[in-house]
Motif scaffolding. Structure first.
Motif, PDB file in Angstrom:
ATOM      1  N   ARG A 293       0.886  -1.153   0.000  1.00 27.33           N
ATOM      2  CA  ARG A 293       0.000   0.000   0.000  1.00 27.33           C
ATOM      3  C   ARG A 293       0.922   1.200   0.000  1.00 27.33           C
TER       4      ARG A 293
ATOM      5  N   GLY B  62       1.181   4.074   1.653  1.00 26.13           N
ATOM      6  CA  GLY B  62       0.707   4.905   2.746  1.00 26.13           C
ATOM      7  C   GLY B  62       1.642   6.057   3.031  1.00 26.13           C
ATOM      8  N   LYS B  63       1.179   6.879   3.931  1.00 22.41           N
ATOM      9  CA  LYS B  63       1.961   8.041   4.353  1.00 22.41           C
ATOM     10  C   LYS B  63       2.937   7.595   5.434  1.00 22.41           C
ATOM     11  N   ILE B  64       4.205   7.953   5.301  1.00 21.83           N
ATOM     12  CA  ILE B  64       5.195   7.588   6.312  1.00 21.83           C
ATOM     13  C   ILE B  64       5.746   8.862   6.959  1.00 21.83           C
TER      14      ILE B  64
END
Ligand SMILES: Cc1cc2nc3c(=O)[nH]c(=O)nc-3n(C[C@H](O)[C@H](O)[C@H](O)COP(=O)(O)OP(=O)(O)OC[C@H]3O[C@@H](n4cnc5c(N)ncnc54)[C@H](O)[C@@H]3O)c2cc1C
Ligand SMILES: Nc1ncnc2c1ncn2[C@@H]1O[C@H](COP(=O)(O)O)[C@@H](O)[C@H]1O
Lengths: 337, 263
Positions: free
Chosen positions: B236, B238-240
């Motif tokens: 995925r 996603g925001k890290i």
């Protein structure tokens, strides 16, 4: 296969005397299938003193309920349950029979499928109808979620499947909805069993079974110490969820095996999965990658868990967790919580 | 007491890595091992044998010829003998056909008082073969067993680990018990075990040897059909966030959870 098999059936589940929530999830699956086929949706329930509870199955979508209410059904005697289900299926001939992939469903269904000599697909995450052939399409992960397979049972009836808990939400109940109740009775020899039920001991550490939790807060070796798991329990409690763990942590004895998530543990699909101090080895990811939302906290920016995360935090879990707990408890004092 | 353990050979999982680009698993080469969850079944059978000196433990596995390695591994852990069930005619079997074949083999070998299986195989992951074998043999099955308390006078008392706790049940023998990982700690084979395992002759049983009806084995005996295989993308995007300030990161997390409706 037009040999008189018609209708979609779900196998309801009684737990601690109540109809368990997976039974309503099954009706949501069943409704999707029965609508596409244009047939009735029915549910089986076997238990003791269950008559007053049956109405709810109608509220959640059942058109017909086949119920057997008998003191010998208070506890799960697999041979008795299988015998009754077999008799019901042979009498009423449903084309589809689904159960939940709980310990109950995963025990009774293979026994029943063997008796009926039909196919059974385990732990499906999706069910659909091939409308042209009017056949059930059963989709499930295999090899640790690495591969998805769609499976049919073309020439045998009923078509049988277990479906993963939490893969679908129950329909909104309609309290005015009514249905047809068929109370069945069977002769005494149906209740003979090779099993003797002795007792049940509740596991105090887990209120809701982890596979049915909406939220799972999981900890790994990065939690550093068994004591730090207290924070996970606290967080899980605030979020109304359950605590999971990596195998490394289970192997060290910080938490019992029933909490292990992954290839050799449980496979879960909660709405929210939080992986805290877990590296994200393929065997762990195999058990949680189908979660709706994944949050990861890990010190190592290259930890593989971040590849499956919707929201990742690179940092020290032992600093972040206390701050998060504090933030959420200050919320609880507020209006909505 | 005659005890059997059903084991399966599966692709080794500790060799797999994630493919960074596609987000799927890659298997370096097709190496195989005993289904890790079957080790617990083997261990439990061997422990029972140690308590009951008259007991004999046989390992049974259906699969290609290389599955003999898994059988030898089980023997090195303390089982007495093993049988490989192998025939092209068995290929493509689903759980019903696999269980039919295994139950025919069990009958051919004269039956057992106690049969152990693993909770599930890590490749197929159905957990259906044990209960189906028991049913086709006409014997009871106890699933999710986390402890064998006692085997005495034709009765076995076990603990089952189920949702929310554990259940204690007794069942009459012969019976099939499918065990979970919690039940024990499998031993590492010792040298004499390994030497013995190398020396034991392992008969290979074919369709002719077990007298099965051919329309019930292999692909043709399988009610289910795989019609499509696809590879889900595991990754995925996603925001890290990297932590500079703990409070502000926590605030962003809370916002995220709110926006996704989980708070
Ligand atoms: C056949 C087989 C089956 C298996 N089955 C399973 C299974 O079912 N489930 C499972 O989980 N595993 C399973 N494994 C094991 C798996 O391969 C990994 O060993 C295991 O998942 C690792 O657990 P972990 O992430 O907790 O530990 P580690 O891999 O040691 O990771 C710890 C992580 O924590 C991070 N960390 C350390 N300190 C902090 C801190 N203060 N704050 C934040 N992060 C920190 C580290 O950066 C690291 O990424 C299996 C293995 C095999 C071979
Ligand atoms: N081909 C096989 N040969 C012997 N035992 C098997 C075989 N397949 C499955 N089993 C047994 O049945 C259990 C459940 O397997 P499965 O239903 O494939 O998940 C395994 O843990 C084994 O004990």
């Amino acid at each position: 296969m037009g040999t008189g098999y018609e209708g979609v059936w779900t196998l309801g589940e009684i737990r601690n005397g109540e109809i368990s929530s997976v039974s309503y999830e099954l009706l949501a699956w069943g409704k999707k299938l029965s609508d596409k086929l244009g047939v009735k949706l029915s549910s089986i329930v076997l238990g003791s003193n269950i008559k007053e509870r049956i109405e709810r199955l109608f509220h959640f979508g059942a058109d017909v309920v086949y119920a057997v209410d008998h003191p010998r059904l208070e506890h799960f005697l697999p041979d008795v349950h299988a015998r009754i289900c077999e008799a019901l299926v042979k009498e009423y001939k449903p084309e589809i029979l689904i159960a939940s992939a709980t310990t109950y469903g995963r025990t009774i269904m293979p026994i029943l499928a063997a008796k009926l000599e039909t196919g059974l697909t385990a732990d499906c995450t999706d069910l659909d109808i091939d409308t042209k052939e009017r056949i059930l399409l059963q989709t499930r992960p295999a090899i640790g979620g690495n591969v998805m397979a769609t499976i049919k049972t073309p020439n045998h009836r009923p078509q049988m499947a277990t479906v993963r808990p939490r893969a679908k939400r129950p329909l909104n109940p309609d309290r005015a909805r009514k249905g047809e109740l068929i109370l069945k009775e069977y002769p005494t020899e149906f209740y003979r069993s090779q099993y003797r039920w002795i007792s049940f001991e509740k596991d105090e550490s887990s209120d809701s079974p982890i596979q049915e939790a909406d939220v799972i807060v999981s900890g790994g070796k990065g939690m550093k110490d068994e004591k730090n798991f207290e924070m996970l329990y606290e967080l899980a409690k605030m979020l109304d969820g359950a605590v999971g763990a990596s195998r490394a942590v289970v192997d060290m004895g910080w938490i019992p095996y029933s909490h292990q998530i992954g290839l050799s543990g449980k496979t879960v699909s909660p709405r929210l999965y939080m992986a805290i101090g877990i590296s994200g080895a393929v065997q762990h990811i195999a058990g949680m990658s189908s979660s709706e939302i994944i949050v990861a906290i890990n010190k190592d920016p290259d930890a593989p868990i971040f590849k499956v995360a919707d929201f990742g935090i690179v940092g020290d879990a032992l600093e972040i967790l206390p701050a998060l707990l504090k933030r959420l408890s200050s919320d609880e004092g507020d209006t909505d919580g | 007491m005659k005890i059997a353990v059903l084991i399966k050979q599966v692709p080794a999982t500790d060799k797999v890595k994630m493919d960074e680009k596609t987000g799927t698993m890659i298997r370096s080469e097709i190496e195989s091992e005993m289904n890790p969850l079957d080790m617990y079944a083997v261990e439990e059978a061997v422990r029972l044998k140690e308590e009951h000196p008259d007991a004999r433990v046989s390992v049974i596995s259906m699969g290609p010829s290389q599955a003999i390695d898994a059988i030898r591994e089980a023997i090195s852990m303390g089982c007495d003998d093993g049988y490989l069930v192998s025939d092209r005619k068995f290929a493509g079997a689903d759980t019903l056909a696999t269980a039919y074949t295994l139950s025919a083999v069990i009958n051919e070998l004269g039956g057992f008082d106690l049969i152990f299986s693993g909770e599930r195989a890590t490749d197929g992951e159905t957990g259906q073969v044990g209960p189906s074998v028991a049913t086709q043999l006409g014997i009871p099955v106890v699933t999710y067993v986390s402890k064998v308390e006692e085997v005495k006078s034709g009765i076995i008392r076990v603990h089952r680990s189920i949702e929310g706790g554990k259940e204690i049940v007794e069942v009459s023998l012969p019976a099939l018990i499918s065990v979970i990982k919690e039940i024990n700690e499998p031993r590492i084979p010792n040298l004499s075990g390994k030497i013995k395992a190398r020396a034991v002759r392992i008969p290979i049983l074919t369709a002719d040897d077990v007298g099965v009806s051919l329309d019930k084995v292999g692909l043709s005996g399988s009610p289910t059909r795989v019609v499509k295989i696809f590879y889900p993308k595991l990754s995925r995007s996603g925001k890290i966030l990297r932590v500079q300030n703990v409070e502000s990161v926590v605030e962003e997390l809370v916002d995220f959870m709110r926006s996704r409706g989980v708070l």
